[in-house]
Enzyme design. Structure first.
Site, short mmCIF file in Angstrom:
data_model
loop_
_atom_site.label_atom_id
_atom_site.label_comp_id
_atom_site.label_asym_id
_atom_site.label_seq_id
_atom_site.Cartn_x
_atom_site.Cartn_y
_atom_site.Cartn_z
N LYS A 120 -3.88 5.57 -0.04
CA LYS A 120 -4.53 4.90 -1.18
C LYS A 120 -5.27 5.93 -2.03
CE LYS A 120 -7.63 0.92 -1.99
NZ LYS A 120 -8.54 -0.05 -1.31
N SER B 128 -7.75 -4.74 -3.01
CA SER B 128 -7.44 -3.70 -3.96
C SER B 128 -6.30 -2.77 -3.53
CB SER B 128 -8.69 -2.84 -4.20
OG SER B 128 -9.10 -2.20 -3.01
N SER C 171 -9.74 -5.46 1.31
CA SER C 171 -8.68 -4.75 0.59
C SER C 171 -7.57 -4.16 1.43
CB SER C 171 -9.29 -3.64 -0.25
OG SER C 171 -9.96 -4.21 -1.34
N1 GLN Z 1 -11.53 -8.22 -3.34
C1 GLN Z 1 -12.67 -7.47 -2.90
C2 GLN Z 1 -13.49 -7.06 -4.09
O1 GLN Z 1 -13.01 -7.22 -5.16
C3 GLN Z 1 -12.16 -6.36 -2.09
C4 GLN Z 1 -12.82 -5.06 -2.22
C5 GLN Z 1 -12.36 -4.06 -1.23
O2 GLN Z 1 -12.17 -4.36 -0.07
N2 GLN Z 1 -12.27 -2.83 -1.69
O3 GLN Z 1 -14.56 -6.61 -3.99
#
Ligand code: GLN
Length: 501
Positions: free
Chosen positions: A84, A159, A183
């Site tokens: 990532k 994400s 995420s």
């Molecule tokens: N959907 C979560 C957010 O928008 C996930 C964030 C993450 O795990 N990086 O904050």
């Protein structure tokens, strides 16, 4: 273990590693197969932001040379992996899906990348993500969305949608994700793959560009529980360069995945993480998976976690607060983009123009929310309250884990939604995280694994297993037992049903 098909990209990481170390295939052939696959499908999927072709081939050749010299190879040597784009890797761009970091090439490797290199793994490149890991769909990437290989009109989760889509499109057998609120797990759920958020402090955050430092955790993404365990063991363990890294032995996740036996284990169904708001196909498959666990000899009971109801609200105060502070470093002076520096403009003007043009709408929204929540007049009412809720959620987990060994829930309330469907509705987007966030707030660990295709739309559904801090091995024990039962029923892993691209 013999390669059982002509296509190297459809093999498990474990199979590839065995075939490379026995000399059945070379690491270079394996790498070329994956690079070719990326060439043919990534135009449609857009899982990658950068592909590091030459370096990947050079690493693969070095692994082959090491093998020819008779040196012993590690358990994942020569296996390709995607990372990532929030983890630094010397020499390659690290954008975090943001314009503000365009052009920045970090001078150092994150610890996770360092460990992948030390394990002789072949890093294929960096994967797409929501900008600074804020989002649940990868639509907030400044470089365009990633598409879900199950249906290219749909989101791959976020994400870390790029890492999950790379697995589901057979562009990489393994990937690294990061999970601050889901995420790793939510993208796994909506792409029919496996993702694990390790115990907070279990994997080093050194070189992970910080979103919310008290929640961020890197972890493995894979197509099977066993492959995830091999990667987990490779990246986990104490790192003196991360002050929150746990200095304790890593639970033996590989052995737990091999054991895959739930007889006598106590499994809790979280009452608050089901019912209203969960798609009917998600609920049906979840119930069926629970029946399977019961048939396998687990003792399944319902458990109440009353404060989980407030988790989402607390998270969306704590995360923006930490993010507003962490993202202050992107000022046009130190990294990447610099706007308006004509030799006359003041430093303040350059900073504000850079931030105005460099950050997308979701990032700006959270910086403003966080700055507000931390401001002196509102600190106690918002940030302070949210921290108290966090403690209550940790207590809910502690109480539950007095009665059961693991908790389970659906990972996400719905299957993959359509690109564009929720991007203008922040609350609808945030609701995707309803089941994943409590684990981040409490610092314990969780896995998502695929449990079938929803009746109404034929899209993958994930089940979440949650375990206490430092009991990551339990995730693998339960996950592999359930996966094995499902594979026995289907004759293959669910991901084999993904439409060919
Ligand atoms: N959907 C979560 C957010 O928008 C996930 C964030 C993450 O795990 N990086 O904050």
């Amino acid at each position: 273990m013999a390669i059982d098909g002509p296509d190297l990209t459809r093999q498990s990481a474990a199979t590839l590693a065995d075939a490379i170390s026995s000399g059945e295939v070379s690491a270079e052939e394996v790498t070329r197969a994956h690079l070719d696959r990326i060439d043919s499908v990534d135009g449609a999927v857009h899982a990658f932001l950068h592909v590091d072709r030459d370096a990947a081939l050079a690493t693969a050749r070095a692994v082959d040379a090491k093998r020819s010299s008779g040196a012993a190879l590690g358990p994942l040597a020569g296996v390709p992996i995607a990372v990532k784009d929030v983890l630094t890797m010397a020499g390659l761009p690290t954008t975090c899906g943001s314009r503000v970091l365009e052009g920045w090439r970090p001078p150092y490797d994150s610890t996770v990348v360092e460990r992948l290199r030390a394990a002789d793994m072949v890093i294929l490149g960096k994967t797409n993500m929501d900008e600074f890991a804020m989002g649940s769909s990868t639509e907030h990437s400044a470089y365009g969305p990633t598409r879900n290989p199950w249906d290219l009109e749909r989101i791959p989760g976020g994400s870390g949608g790029g890492s999950a889509a790379a697995l589901a499109a057979f562009e990489a057998p393994l990937a690294i994700g990061t999970d601050t609120g889901g995420s790793i797990r939510q993208p796994a759920a909506v792409t029919g793959t496996v993702g694990v958020k390790p115990t907070y402090g279990g994997v080093s955050r050194y070189g992970l560009v910080a979103l919310a430092s008290s929640l961020d955790q890197a972890g493995p993404c894979a197509r099977s529980v066993g492959d995830s365990a091999l990667l987990h063991a490779t990246i986990a363990g104490h790192d003196p360069r991360d002050s929150t890294s746990i200095d304790a032995p890593v639970p033996d996740v590989v052995a737990a995945a091999a054991l895959g036996d739930v007889r006598g284990m106590r499994i809790g169904l979280v009452r608050e993480l089901s019912g209203e708001g969960y798609q009917s196909g998600v609920q049906q498959l979840f119930q069926r998976a629970v029946e399977i666990l019961t048939n396998l000899g687990a003792d399944v009971v319902e458990v109440g976690c009353p404060n989980f109801e407030y988790a989402l609200a607390a998270y969306y105060l704590i995360l923006p607060s930490e993010a507003s502070s962490n993202l202050a470093r992107f000022d046009g002076m130190r990294y990447g983009l610099r706007v308006g520096d004509d030799g006359q403009a003041s430093v303040e003007d350059v900073m504000s123009l850079t931030r105005e043009q460099g950050f997308g709408a979701e990032v700006k929204r959270r910086i403003m929310l966080g700055t507000y929540a931390l401001s002196s007049g509102y600190y106690d009412a918002y940030y302070g309250q949210a921290q108290k809720v966090r403690t209550l959620i940790a207590r809910d987990f502690a109480n539950a884990f007095e009665k059961v060994d693991v908790l389970v829930s659906p990972t996400a309330p719905t299957t993959a939604f359509k690109i564009g469907e929720k991007v203008d509705d922040p609350i609808a987007m945030y609701l995707n995280d309803i089941a994943t966030i409590p684990v981040n707030l409490a610092g314990n660990c969780a896995m998502s694994l695929p449990i079938g295709l929803a009746l109404e739309d034929g899209l993958p559904v994930g089940l979440q297993i949650m375990a206490p801090a430092l009991a990551d091995d339990r995730l693998y024990r339960v996950g592999s037992a359930l996966e094995q039962a499902l594979v026995d029923a289907w004759g293959h892993l669910l991901i084999e049903e993904v439409p060919s691209l």
